[in-house]
Motif scaffolding. Structure first.
Motif, PDB file in Angstrom:
ATOM      1  N   SER A  27      57.061-107.138 -49.832  1.00 52.95           N
ATOM      2  CA  SER A  27      55.696-106.391 -50.055  1.00 52.95           C
ATOM      3  C   SER A  27      56.043-105.434 -51.043  1.00 52.95           C
TER       4      SER A  27
ATOM      5  N   GLU B 236      52.553-104.348 -52.817  1.00 49.58           N
ATOM      6  CA  GLU B 236      51.651-104.672 -51.784  1.00 49.58           C
ATOM      7  C   GLU B 236      51.110-103.221 -51.291  1.00 49.58           C
ATOM      8  N   TRP B 237      52.220-102.194 -51.426  1.00 45.59           N
ATOM      9  CA  TRP B 237      51.789-100.735 -51.101  1.00 45.59           C
ATOM     10  C   TRP B 237      51.541 -99.759 -51.915  1.00 45.59           C
TER      11      TRP B 237
ATOM     12  N   SER C  10      53.319-106.944 -38.431  1.00 47.34           N
ATOM     13  CA  SER C  10      52.614-106.163 -39.554  1.00 47.34           C
ATOM     14  C   SER C  10      51.242-106.482 -39.737  1.00 47.34           C
TER      15      SER C  10
ATOM     16  N   ALA D  83      47.033-107.793 -38.523  1.00 44.17           N
ATOM     17  CA  ALA D  83      46.029-107.130 -38.128  1.00 44.17           C
ATOM     18  C   ALA D  83      46.325-106.790 -36.797  1.00 44.17           C
TER      19      ALA D  83
ATOM     20  N   SER E 182      44.767-104.918 -32.868  1.00 41.90           N
ATOM     21  CA  SER E 182      43.771-104.400 -31.921  1.00 41.90           C
ATOM     22  C   SER E 182      44.637-103.784 -30.831  1.00 41.90           C
TER      23      SER E 182
ATOM     24  N   SER F  32      48.174-104.579 -41.494  1.00 40.14           N
ATOM     25  CA  SER F  32      47.588-104.900 -42.532  1.00 40.14           C
ATOM     26  C   SER F  32      46.149-104.156 -43.000  1.00 40.14           C
ATOM     27  N   SER F  33      45.529-103.787 -41.714  1.00 40.41           N
ATOM     28  CA  SER F  33      44.473-102.810 -41.962  1.00 40.41           C
ATOM     29  C   SER F  33      44.298-101.785 -40.630  1.00 40.41           C
ATOM     30  N   PRO F  34      43.906-100.576 -41.051  1.00 37.04           N
ATOM     31  CA  PRO F  34      43.932 -99.564 -39.790  1.00 37.04           C
ATOM     32  C   PRO F  34      43.215-100.177 -38.645  1.00 37.04           C
ATOM     33  N   PRO F  35      44.001-100.000 -37.670  1.00 35.50           N
ATOM     34  CA  PRO F  35      43.321-100.466 -36.339  1.00 35.50           C
ATOM     35  C   PRO F  35      42.578 -99.229 -35.532  1.00 35.50           C
ATOM     36  N   GLU F  36      41.395 -99.607 -34.978  1.00 34.83           N
ATOM     37  CA  GLU F  36      40.571 -98.504 -34.347  1.00 34.83           C
ATOM     38  C   GLU F  36      41.290 -97.837 -33.251  1.00 34.83           C
TER      39      GLU F  36
END
Length: 357
Positions: free
Chosen positions: A49, A54-55, A249, A251, A253, A274-278
């Motif tokens: 990464s 990527e960061w 790391s 996606a 839920s 990889s994407s902010p979770p709800e």
């Protein structure tokens, strides 16, 4: 042979992440520092990464590597921890302030002035270069002693993957015999989480894709396996786990994972999704549950982890490669094609490639 005072490493120069030979000046050793010859270095997904930016924090050229095993070749006159010939491990940290609350508690990994072992800067502004190199200079505090019973070619991943799963088990009280721990994912971190948890006496359930089940149960000794996308299996396990370590790391839920926890259960993130979770706040509040994060570990608990691994014969499953194979290994890592960690035989291959910087 390069001139004395220079070091041969392999570096990425841009976001392609392609690594190639790179010569850089050896950093002058201070009185409380040691020099080590790098023997082996593991490859962590965070190396990949970082070299691909990527960061968004890449400082090229980057010599990655933070799962390092080496042998001490020089000792500063004020250094007391090691002697020449000692085998040591070096992980994510190259420096800290030593005076803040975190440092005083032995949590150097949370120091606001933390110096990363690569892609960072020393207080004098010089860049840090990691373990994809033939030698390193490091403050003696940030090296740990490797017990003689551990095979050196398999120790390196413990310096990141090992401590990253061990520390939250200890800190969150998930290390007690009879507790039920869930492990999401079965890569470099996940397979070591199973090994440490079983040695600590906990019941372990791996949560992952169907092709992971045989490795989890037959290969690593997990007690049970849940296919993460199987609603029936997830429902049957609701409210059964004291904690879950999230080693993936990808996606994420959170709601179905929180449902697996007992009242006051703990969900611990060991990577950055990889994407902010709800955030399902009602599920947290109604069950008194918690979500926390954990990053590697301090030096005291890293030494504790290494000693525990030696006592219980815990080592990662690795694939040893030469330095010339590092780019293909990075490509395979990106595709998830490794069981479960690549380790570079640095000492025997870094000068055997015939490549020049």
């Amino acid at each position: 042979m390069e001139e004395e005072g220079n070091v041969l490493g392999w570096a990425a120069r841009d976001t392609s992440g392609v690594l190639s030979p790179f010569i850089f000046p050896k950093r002058g050793m201070k009185c409380d520092e040691v020099t080590l010859k790098v023997l082996y270095c593991g490859i962590c997904h965070s190396d990949l990464s970082t070299i691909k930016n990527e960061w968004g924090n890449a400082r090229y050229p980057i010599v990655p590597g933070h799962e390092i095993v080496g042998i001490i070749t020089e000792v500063g006159h004020a250094a007391r921890k090691f002697k020449i010939g000692d085998k040591v491990g070096v992980g994510c940290l190259a420096g800290a302030c030593f005076s803040c609350g975190s440092c005083r508690l032995g949590d150097e990994n949370y120091c606001s002035k933390l110096v990363s072992i690569f892609n960072g800067s020393h207080p004098d502004g010089s860049q840090t270069f990691g373990g994809f190199s033939e030698t390193m200079v490091i403050h003696e505090h940030f090296a740990v002693r490797i017990p003689e019973t551990l095979p050196l070619d398999r120790v390196a991943p413990l310096m990141c993957a090992g401590i990253t799963v061990y520390a939250p088990m200890r800190r969150h009280g998930l290390d007690q015999p009879g507790l039920h721990l869930g492990v999401l994912g079965l890569g470099g971190l996940g397979h070591l989480a199973v090994k440490f948890a079983k040695s600590l006496g906990t019941k372990v359930t791996v949560i992952g894709w169907p092709d992971m089940e045989k490795d989890a149960i037959e290969g690593l000794g997990a007690d049970s396996f849940i296919v993460s996308g199987d609603e029936g299996q997830m429902k049957a396990a609701r409210g059964s786990m004291d904690g879950i370590l999230i080693t993936s790391s990808g996606a994420l839920s959170l709601r179905p994972l929180l449902a697996l926890l007992k009242v006051q259960g703990k969900l611990v993130l060991l990577g950055v999704p990889s994407s902010p979770p709800e955030l399902p706040t009602f599920d947290l509040v109604s069950g008194g549950k918690s979500i926390s994060g954990s990053m590697c570990g301090g030096l005291k608990e890293t030494q504790e982890m290494i000693d525990f691994a030696a006592e219980h014969s815990i080592t990662p499953q690795v694939e040893i490669i030469g330095m010339n194979d590092v780019n293909s290994a990075m490509h395979r890592l990106e595709k998830g094609d490794v069981r479960f960690r690549f380790v570079i035989d640095v000492a025997n291959t870094i000068r055997a490639t015939g490549a020049r910087a």
